[in-house]
Write a protein that holds these residues in place. Structure first.
Motif: not given
Length: 214
Positions: A66-71
């Motif tokens: 999940d890009p948001e969780q990764a950032m």
């Protein structure tokens, strides 16, 4: 590839770095650029940063992350870096665009070299210069030639930037063990080699400073 240690962390921190650089450059273009031409030029660089963010976001999604969780784990550190290094004038904005972000991104580029060639290629692609050096160097040189005392002031600013950037990168790596491991493995696992890595980053910074005549 998602299971490779540190990959999601590395792409996550780079994605947020590109997203925050886009927002910061767009703001500097709107509030600090002295002419419409300068505003347009810096806005183009901001657009390139956003394109890089999209590449990283899409690759994270392809890896099943999940890009948001990764950032998210990196947002506070990078936001704090931008808050501490907010430029007060156009000259400072130019120097930050050229040398301030670059040394932290060099740090992550070195981490990527240990990874799968496709990931390393992606990182190199999103960290490409995009004309930033030509834009900043020409304008900084012109401004310093017109007002020589400004050179000393902005050189002090640049030294502060490099210290803050290295500190931010070290804090991020220390907080994310898998990301830190990439750097340790890249440097051969020895403290002396890690020290040489930081010396290499500092050398690259000094070359950028020389290019601007500082």
């Amino acid at each position: 590839m998602k299971d490779s240690p540190g990959v999601v962390d590395l792409l996550g921190v780079l994605a947020y770095a590109e997203l925050s650089a886009f927002a910061r450059m767009a703001e500097d273009a709107a509030t600090l650029a002295p002419s419409l031409g300068d505003r347009a030029a810096l806005s183009e660089l901001a657009a390139a940063e956003y394109s890089h963010f999209r590449l990283l976001r899409d690759r994270l999604a392809e890896l099943g992350a999940d890009p948001e969780q990764a950032m998210a784990p990196f947002a506070a550190a990078l936001d704090a870096w931008h808050a501490r290094t907010k430029p007060s004038d156009w000259l400072q904005a130019l120097v930050k665009a050229y040398v301030g972000d670059a040394i932290a991104l060099d740090f992550y580029r070195e981490a990527a070299r240990h990874l799968d060639p496709e990931i390393a290629k992606l990182v190199d692609e999103v960290l490409v210069d995009e004309g930033r050096s030509e834009f900043a160097v020409a304008r900084v040189r012109a401004l310093v030639e017109a007002e020589p005392p400004a050179g000393g002031r902005v050189a002090l600013w640049a030294r502060r930037l490099v210290g803050e950037a290295l500190s931010q990168a070290q804090q991020v790596a220390a907080a994310r063990p898998e990301l830190a491991r990439l750097l340790v493995e890249r440097a051969g696992g020895e403290q002396a080699d890690i020290s040489r890595l930081f010396a290499t980053l500092t050398e690259a910074h000094n070359k950028r400073m020389a290019a601007m005549g500082l």
